[in-house]
Design a protein around this motif. Structure first.
Motif, PDB file in Angstrom:
ATOM      1  N   ILE A 142     -37.783 -30.412  54.486  1.00  0.00           N
ATOM      2  CA  ILE A 142     -36.487 -29.763  53.962  1.00  0.00           C
ATOM      3  C   ILE A 142     -35.291 -30.782  53.855  1.00  0.00           C
ATOM      4  O   ILE A 142     -34.555 -30.612  52.842  1.00  0.00           O
ATOM      5  CB  ILE A 142     -35.999 -28.525  55.078  1.00  0.00           C
ATOM      6  N   THR A 143     -35.323 -31.691  54.852  1.00  0.00           N
ATOM      7  CA  THR A 143     -34.367 -32.705  54.596  1.00  0.00           C
ATOM      8  C   THR A 143     -34.589 -33.590  53.401  1.00  0.00           C
ATOM      9  O   THR A 143     -33.703 -33.798  52.761  1.00  0.00           O
ATOM     10  CB  THR A 143     -34.479 -33.572  56.172  1.00  0.00           C
ATOM     11  N   ILE A 144     -35.851 -33.802  53.255  1.00  0.00           N
ATOM     12  CA  ILE A 144     -36.017 -34.905  51.924  1.00  0.00           C
ATOM     13  C   ILE A 144     -35.789 -34.101  50.741  1.00  0.00           C
ATOM     14  O   ILE A 144     -35.395 -34.510  49.593  1.00  0.00           O
ATOM     15  CB  ILE A 144     -37.425 -35.586  51.894  1.00  0.00           C
ATOM     16  N   LEU A 145     -36.221 -32.838  50.677  1.00  0.00           N
ATOM     17  CA  LEU A 145     -35.855 -31.908  49.728  1.00  0.00           C
ATOM     18  C   LEU A 145     -34.528 -31.856  49.361  1.00  0.00           C
ATOM     19  O   LEU A 145     -33.873 -31.957  48.110  1.00  0.00           O
ATOM     20  CB  LEU A 145     -36.667 -30.589  49.696  1.00  0.00           C
ATOM     21  N   ARG A 146     -33.723 -31.573  50.489  1.00  0.00           N
ATOM     22  CA  ARG A 146     -32.206 -31.398  50.206  1.00  0.00           C
ATOM     23  C   ARG A 146     -31.552 -32.793  49.519  1.00  0.00           C
ATOM     24  O   ARG A 146     -30.652 -32.833  48.865  1.00  0.00           O
ATOM     25  CB  ARG A 146     -31.760 -31.220  51.784  1.00  0.00           C
ATOM     26  N   PHE A 147     -32.195 -33.908  50.254  1.00  0.00           N
ATOM     27  CA  PHE A 147     -31.987 -35.363  49.375  1.00  0.00           C
ATOM     28  C   PHE A 147     -32.259 -35.292  48.124  1.00  0.00           C
ATOM     29  O   PHE A 147     -31.601 -35.872  47.168  1.00  0.00           O
ATOM     30  CB  PHE A 147     -32.299 -36.328  50.377  1.00  0.00           C
ATOM     31  N   ALA A 148     -33.613 -34.952  47.737  1.00  0.00           N
ATOM     32  CA  ALA A 148     -34.211 -35.117  46.175  1.00  0.00           C
ATOM     33  C   ALA A 148     -33.328 -34.271  45.305  1.00  0.00           C
ATOM     34  O   ALA A 148     -33.077 -34.736  44.324  1.00  0.00           O
ATOM     35  CB  ALA A 148     -35.624 -34.471  46.410  1.00  0.00           C
ATOM     36  N   PHE A 149     -32.900 -33.088  45.779  1.00  0.00           N
ATOM     37  CA  PHE A 149     -32.081 -31.902  45.078  1.00  0.00           C
ATOM     38  C   PHE A 149     -30.622 -32.481  44.854  1.00  0.00           C
ATOM     39  O   PHE A 149     -29.969 -32.632  43.919  1.00  0.00           O
ATOM     40  CB  PHE A 149     -32.392 -30.572  45.344  1.00  0.00           C
ATOM     41  N   ALA A 192     -26.529 -28.268  49.726  1.00  0.00           N
ATOM     42  CA  ALA A 192     -25.666 -29.274  50.362  1.00  0.00           C
ATOM     43  C   ALA A 192     -25.896 -29.446  51.881  1.00  0.00           C
ATOM     44  O   ALA A 192     -26.244 -28.266  52.516  1.00  0.00           O
ATOM     45  CB  ALA A 192     -24.224 -28.721  50.093  1.00  0.00           C
ATOM     46  N   PRO A 193     -25.772 -30.667  52.498  1.00  0.00           N
ATOM     47  CA  PRO A 193     -26.027 -30.667  53.897  1.00  0.00           C
ATOM     48  C   PRO A 193     -25.010 -30.139  54.679  1.00  0.00           C
ATOM     49  O   PRO A 193     -23.840 -29.854  54.085  1.00  0.00           O
ATOM     50  CB  PRO A 193     -25.861 -32.536  54.067  1.00  0.00           C
ATOM     51  N   ALA A 194     -25.121 -29.823  55.961  1.00  0.00           N
ATOM     52  CA  ALA A 194     -24.128 -29.237  56.676  1.00  0.00           C
ATOM     53  C   ALA A 194     -22.998 -30.201  56.723  1.00  0.00           C
ATOM     54  O   ALA A 194     -23.270 -31.414  56.958  1.00  0.00           O
ATOM     55  CB  ALA A 194     -24.687 -28.896  58.121  1.00  0.00           C
ATOM     56  N   ALA A 195     -21.845 -29.700  57.028  1.00  0.00           N
ATOM     57  CA  ALA A 195     -20.686 -30.720  57.581  1.00  0.00           C
ATOM     58  C   ALA A 195     -20.732 -30.983  58.870  1.00  0.00           C
ATOM     59  O   ALA A 195     -21.660 -30.516  59.806  1.00  0.00           O
ATOM     60  CB  ALA A 195     -19.497 -29.776  57.452  1.00  0.00           C
TER      61      ALA A 195
END
Ligand code: COA
Length: 190
Positions: free
Chosen positions: A109-116, A180-183
């Protein structure tokens, strides 16, 4: 560092060599990935020296760490195609003590958030052996869908196995997990 809920992704270092050399020669790990030949320490060192977190062309290779700093595996975006805004994904939790505890799912999930959200990719795809049910369950939780099967695509342990082709699109991932990553100080969407 790229922060997830229970993992962080960081650049690989030469100091990681003994760990990754051990994982890539552990048949209990490599039976799930397309790596059937024993790997020499020199070859692994060459791979590690060539690994890079920076973008198109060479792909993105990162170490998966727990929040208390234990290096437990690696994750990659391969075959990054800027024209099509797509890449392939590979993941390996090499430390078997950490299997089935949510670390692989959080790393993906973390690398997908970065990829997108950072690389502006639109599609991430992967292949999983059909006997690798844990990986498929984890990928489904991340948002991947099965697209089809490559019949008898892989031969191992005296038998042919199908490969399951899966992908997730940016909009699907955004609807499920948020790009978007969490604040800082705020929990990332589950
Ligand atoms: C595949 C891998 C990345 C998954 O990461 P993980 O941290 O072990 O898995 P997670 O705990 O995040 O998620 C696995 C899910 O599959 C489920 N699961 C475990 N074994 C299963 C099985 N035999 N059948 C179906 N589901 C299974 C778990 O219950 C969990 O779902 P839940 O959280 O809803 O209970 C990791 O196990 C790994 O690296 N394995 C070795 C190499 C590999 O297979 N790489 C992927 C190649 S495609």
């Amino acid at each position: 560092m790229i922060e997830g809920n229970i993992v962080r992704l960081r650049a690989l270092e030469l100091a990681d060599l003994e760990r990754v050399y051990g994982w890539i020669n552990d048949r209990e790990v490599t039976r799930y990935i397309a790596a059937r030949y024993p790997m020499s320490r020199a070859d692994e060192e060459r791979w590690l020296k060539g690994s890079s977190p920076n973008s198109f062309g060479g792909g993105v290779q990162l170490a998966i760490e727990t929040k208390d700093g234990a290096h437990i595996g690696n994750i990659d975006l391969i075959d990054v195609q800027p024209e099509d805004r797509k890449a392939g994904l590979g993941v390996m939790i090499g430390d078997k003590d950490y299997w089935s505890n949510g670390y692989g799912t959080d790393a993906v999930i973390t690398i997908l958030r970065f990829a997108f959200g950072e690389m502006n990719l639109n599609r991430v795809w992967l292949h999983a052996f059909d006997f690798n049910e844990r990986a498929q369950a984890s990928y489904r939780k991340c948002g991947f869908q099965e697209e089809g099967r490559l019949r008898e695509h892989y031969y191992t342990e005296g038998k042919y196995f199908d490969s399951v082709v899966m992908s997730v699109l940016r909009d699907e991932f955004d609807a499920l997990h948020g790009i978007a990553p969490a604040a800082v100080g705020e929990k990332a969407p589950a």
